[in-house]
Write a protein that holds these residues in place. Sequence first.
Motif, PDB file in Angstrom:
ATOM      1  N   THR A 173       0.808  -1.228   0.000  1.00 37.67           N
ATOM      2  CA  THR A 173       0.000   0.000   0.000  1.00 37.67           C
ATOM      3  C   THR A 173       0.839   1.273   0.000  1.00 37.67           C
ATOM      4  O   THR A 173       0.296   2.373  -0.109  1.00 37.67           O
ATOM      5  CB  THR A 173      -0.928   0.014   1.224  1.00 37.67           C
ATOM      6  N   ASP A 174       2.165   1.136   0.135  1.00 39.67           N
ATOM      7  CA  ASP A 174       3.030   2.314   0.194  1.00 39.67           C
ATOM      8  C   ASP A 174       3.170   2.978  -1.175  1.00 39.67           C
ATOM      9  O   ASP A 174       3.337   2.300  -2.193  1.00 39.67           O
ATOM     10  CB  ASP A 174       4.430   1.935   0.681  1.00 39.67           C
ATOM     11  N   LYS A 175       3.107   4.293  -1.175  1.00 40.54           N
ATOM     12  CA  LYS A 175       3.404   5.061  -2.380  1.00 40.54           C
ATOM     13  C   LYS A 175       4.900   5.343  -2.385  1.00 40.54           C
ATOM     14  O   LYS A 175       5.428   6.014  -1.488  1.00 40.54           O
ATOM     15  CB  LYS A 175       2.621   6.374  -2.402  1.00 40.54           C
ATOM     16  N   VAL A 176       5.596   4.808  -3.396  1.00 41.68           N
ATOM     17  CA  VAL A 176       7.058   4.911  -3.453  1.00 41.68           C
ATOM     18  C   VAL A 176       7.481   6.195  -4.164  1.00 41.68           C
ATOM     19  O   VAL A 176       6.995   6.509  -5.255  1.00 41.68           O
ATOM     20  CB  VAL A 176       7.671   3.688  -4.160  1.00 41.68           C
ATOM     21  N   VAL A 177       8.381   6.933  -3.519  1.00 44.68           N
ATOM     22  CA  VAL A 177       8.928   8.179  -4.062  1.00 44.68           C
ATOM     23  C   VAL A 177      10.406   7.959  -4.366  1.00 44.68           C
ATOM     24  O   VAL A 177      11.122   7.324  -3.585  1.00 44.68           O
ATOM     25  CB  VAL A 177       8.770   9.333  -3.051  1.00 44.68           C
ATOM     26  N   TYR A 178      10.855   8.494  -5.505  1.00 40.50           N
ATOM     27  CA  TYR A 178      12.253   8.321  -5.907  1.00 40.50           C
ATOM     28  C   TYR A 178      12.903   9.681  -6.145  1.00 40.50           C
ATOM     29  O   TYR A 178      12.319  10.565  -6.783  1.00 40.50           O
ATOM     30  CB  TYR A 178      12.337   7.485  -7.187  1.00 40.50           C
ATOM     31  N   VAL A 179      14.102   9.844  -5.598  1.00 43.07           N
ATOM     32  CA  VAL A 179      14.924  11.033  -5.884  1.00 43.07           C
ATOM     33  C   VAL A 179      16.322  10.544  -6.236  1.00 43.07           C
ATOM     34  O   VAL A 179      16.706   9.418  -5.897  1.00 43.07           O
ATOM     35  CB  VAL A 179      14.984  11.999  -4.683  1.00 43.07           C
ATOM     36  N   THR A 180      17.098  11.386  -6.887  1.00 43.05           N
ATOM     37  CA  THR A 180      18.453  10.987  -7.254  1.00 43.05           C
ATOM     38  C   THR A 180      19.394  12.181  -7.180  1.00 43.05           C
ATOM     39  O   THR A 180      18.961  13.334  -7.282  1.00 43.05           O
ATOM     40  CB  THR A 180      18.478  10.390  -8.679  1.00 43.05           C
ATOM     41  N   GLY A 181      20.680  11.894  -6.978  1.00 41.58           N
ATOM     42  CA  GLY A 181      21.672  12.960  -6.901  1.00 41.58           C
ATOM     43  C   GLY A 181      22.990  12.447  -6.357  1.00 41.58           C
ATOM     44  O   GLY A 181      23.149  11.261  -6.072  1.00 41.58           O
ATOM     45  N   SER A 182      23.943  13.363  -6.194  1.00 39.15           N
ATOM     46  CA  SER A 182      25.251  12.979  -5.656  1.00 39.15           C
ATOM     47  C   SER A 182      25.233  12.956  -4.132  1.00 39.15           C
ATOM     48  O   SER A 182      25.881  12.131  -3.508  1.00 39.15           O
ATOM     49  CB  SER A 182      26.331  13.947  -6.149  1.00 39.15           C
ATOM     50  N   PHE A 183      24.520  13.891  -3.522  1.00 43.36           N
ATOM     51  CA  PHE A 183      24.428  14.008  -2.063  1.00 43.36           C
ATOM     52  C   PHE A 183      25.816  14.003  -1.428  1.00 43.36           C
ATOM     53  O   PHE A 183      26.077  13.330  -0.436  1.00 43.36           O
ATOM     54  CB  PHE A 183      23.536  12.905  -1.475  1.00 43.36           C
ATOM     55  N   ASP A 184      26.694  14.800  -2.018  1.00 42.04           N
ATOM     56  CA  ASP A 184      28.059  14.913  -1.528  1.00 42.04           C
ATOM     57  C   ASP A 184      28.109  15.914  -0.381  1.00 42.04           C
ATOM     58  O   ASP A 184      27.417  16.940  -0.408  1.00 42.04           O
ATOM     59  CB  ASP A 184      28.969  15.373  -2.676  1.00 42.04           C
ATOM     60  N   LEU A 185      28.922  15.628   0.634  1.00 45.17           N
ATOM     61  CA  LEU A 185      29.007  16.484   1.823  1.00 45.17           C
ATOM     62  C   LEU A 185      27.606  16.774   2.346  1.00 45.17           C
ATOM     63  O   LEU A 185      27.189  17.930   2.451  1.00 45.17           O
ATOM     64  CB  LEU A 185      29.744  17.788   1.510  1.00 45.17           C
ATOM     65  N   PHE A 186      26.869  15.754   2.680  1.00 45.10           N
ATOM     66  CA  PHE A 186      25.455  15.869   3.053  1.00 45.10           C
ATOM     67  C   PHE A 186      25.232  17.066   3.977  1.00 45.10           C
ATOM     68  O   PHE A 186      25.882  17.200   5.011  1.00 45.10           O
ATOM     69  CB  PHE A 186      24.996  14.586   3.735  1.00 45.10           C
ATOM     70  N   HIS A 187      24.304  17.930   3.589  1.00 45.46           N
ATOM     71  CA  HIS A 187      24.128  19.202   4.282  1.00 45.46           C
ATOM     72  C   HIS A 187      22.649  19.525   4.487  1.00 45.46           C
ATOM     73  O   HIS A 187      21.761  18.752   4.111  1.00 45.46           O
ATOM     74  CB  HIS A 187      24.843  20.325   3.525  1.00 45.46           C
ATOM     75  N   ILE A 188      22.401  20.682   5.058  1.00 43.35           N
ATOM     76  CA  ILE A 188      21.045  21.086   5.435  1.00 43.35           C
ATOM     77  C   ILE A 188      20.128  21.195   4.218  1.00 43.35           C
ATOM     78  O   ILE A 188      18.930  20.905   4.297  1.00 43.35           O
ATOM     79  CB  ILE A 188      21.080  22.421   6.225  1.00 43.35           C
ATOM     80  N   GLY A 189      20.674  21.581   3.060  1.00 42.62           N
ATOM     81  CA  GLY A 189      19.866  21.648   1.848  1.00 42.62           C
ATOM     82  C   GLY A 189      19.393  20.271   1.420  1.00 42.62           C
ATOM     83  O   GLY A 189      18.247  20.092   1.005  1.00 42.62           O
ATOM     84  N   HIS A 190      20.290  19.275   1.510  1.00 40.24           N
ATOM     85  CA  HIS A 190      19.902  17.895   1.207  1.00 40.24           C
ATOM     86  C   HIS A 190      18.794  17.409   2.143  1.00 40.24           C
ATOM     87  O   HIS A 190      17.805  16.823   1.703  1.00 40.24           O
ATOM     88  CB  HIS A 190      21.108  16.960   1.354  1.00 40.24           C
ATOM     89  N   LEU A 191      18.986  17.653   3.441  1.00 38.54           N
ATOM     90  CA  LEU A 191      17.996  17.189   4.422  1.00 38.54           C
ATOM     91  C   LEU A 191      16.641  17.833   4.174  1.00 38.54           C
ATOM     92  O   LEU A 191      15.600  17.156   4.172  1.00 38.54           O
ATOM     93  CB  LEU A 191      18.479  17.500   5.838  1.00 38.54           C
ATOM     94  N   ALA A 192      16.636  19.151   3.942  1.00 41.20           N
ATOM     95  CA  ALA A 192      15.375  19.855   3.699  1.00 41.20           C
ATOM     96  C   ALA A 192      14.684  19.323   2.448  1.00 41.20           C
ATOM     97  O   ALA A 192      13.453  19.157   2.415  1.00 41.20           O
ATOM     98  CB  ALA A 192      15.635  21.357   3.569  1.00 41.20           C
ATOM     99  N   PHE A 193      15.473  19.035   1.404  1.00 44.04           N
ATOM    100  CA  PHE A 193      14.911  18.481   0.171  1.00 44.04           C
ATOM    101  C   PHE A 193      14.299  17.102   0.406  1.00 44.04           C
ATOM    102  O   PHE A 193      13.184  16.805  -0.042  1.00 44.04           O
ATOM    103  CB  PHE A 193      15.991  18.400  -0.907  1.00 44.04           C
ATOM    104  N   LEU A 194      15.003  16.225   1.129  1.00 50.16           N
ATOM    105  CA  LEU A 194      14.485  14.879   1.378  1.00 50.16           C
ATOM    106  C   LEU A 194      13.213  14.919   2.226  1.00 50.16           C
ATOM    107  O   LEU A 194      12.296  14.115   2.016  1.00 50.16           O
ATOM    108  CB  LEU A 194      15.558  14.026   2.064  1.00 50.16           C
ATOM    109  N   GLU A 195      13.154  15.835   3.161  1.00 50.52           N
ATOM    110  CA  GLU A 195      11.934  15.982   3.972  1.00 50.52           C
ATOM    111  C   GLU A 195      10.755  16.388   3.094  1.00 50.52           C
ATOM    112  O   GLU A 195       9.638  15.875   3.261  1.00 50.52           O
ATOM    113  CB  GLU A 195      12.167  17.011   5.081  1.00 50.52           C
ATOM    114  N   LYS A 196      10.992  17.302   2.147  1.00 55.22           N
ATOM    115  CA  LYS A 196       9.936  17.723   1.223  1.00 55.22           C
ATOM    116  C   LYS A 196       9.530  16.577   0.298  1.00 55.22           C
ATOM    117  O   LYS A 196       8.344  16.356   0.035  1.00 55.22           O
ATOM    118  CB  LYS A 196      10.422  18.910   0.385  1.00 55.22           C
ATOM    119  N   ALA A 197      10.528  15.836  -0.187  1.00 53.90           N
ATOM    120  CA  ALA A 197      10.241  14.730  -1.097  1.00 53.90           C
ATOM    121  C   ALA A 197       9.416  13.649  -0.419  1.00 53.90           C
ATOM    122  O   ALA A 197       8.505  13.062  -1.031  1.00 53.90           O
ATOM    123  CB  ALA A 197      11.553  14.141  -1.627  1.00 53.90           C
TER     124      ALA A 197
END
Length: 374
Positions: free
Chosen positions: A202-226
């Motif tokens: 029943t889960d709706k699967v979401v996919y994102v892609t990228g380098s995610f180098d030096l994982f930072h606050i922008g990455h985290l904020a994006f993943l939370e939105k996704a």
Amino acid sequence: MSGNAPDGLPKGNRVWADGCYDMVHFGHANQLRQAKQFGQKLIVGVHNDEEIRLHKGPPVFNEQERYRMVAGIKWVDEVVENAPYVTTVETLDKYQCDFCIHGDDITLTADGKDTYQEVKDNARYRECKRTCGVSTTDLVGRMLLLTKNHHTQDEHIEQHVERARSLSTDNVAMSPWTRVSRFIPTTTTILEFAEGRPPKPTDKVVYVTGSFDLFHIGHLAFLEKAKEFGDYLIVGILSDQTVNQYKGSNHPIMSIHERVLSVLAYKPVNEVVFGAPYEITPDVLDQFNVKAVVNGFRDRESSIVNSPLTSIDPFAEAKRRGIYHEVDSGSDMTTDLIIDRIINHRLEYETRNRKKEKKEADVAKAMNLIKVEE
């Protein structure tokens, strides 16, 4: 929670860990993962910018960014802001913590004293293993050196070691805690970080892609939105070769194994794909039953003009299927901006690295952990 902690002693109810958590990486996350095994709730104290400048040197990320990054790690239950740099029994009592947990390295004040001495003396200290092969100091060094040696052939690692040694003013001996080493990934490490559950029917699967180098606050904020687009978030991590092909220079700063673990440590993420294809193909969407593909429109890394990837729209198939979405993470942070911060303050960070190395080497020599070379 009953039973014993990894050290064989009884687990606590509320346990404490603290630190700067600057440029939060998988080494920090692994320390917190281990700390959580010592108790039911993990309380993490994060030092403010003023304390870090006094005892260590200028932080790369400001305190608000660091508070948010630590709170996003999936083993953290509470974050205490403005935590004192020296851990005391009074602090543990204030937050109803049974004891504190730290890695088997050493943290020193500006005058070279062990920040955990008081809690050690009062039997309120427990220890976990430090993650070898990564540190904030090492990552800063990688950016300052501007080489690709951190993800090159094993036979070239000595070249990186020798160049990184130049960051230290102590030509007699290196610190056993701050040094260049290669992270050695294992399946056990990946499993310890992974959630380990497949998506439910029943889960709706979401996919994102990228380098995610030096994982930072922008990455985290994006993943939370996704993650808001569905129930199960899969993150495709591009290979080192692909990232270097469209970014060039010394990118990625972190190897794919380092980047995978950094991403897996965060609460929104359910699964990762190693070496995901740059172009999101029908096979990827069908294999994982993806119902939404999300991209951060102001987080896209710019491509190199002469890269063969420039002409490819990686999201073409998702757009054709009508499952493509763009979000604004709300953050302007990028990997390039982090590197700019380091380069623009190069002398400050070189000085910071040298001072940290020198203090630790002095303590290590006093403890007979390293031998003085003739």
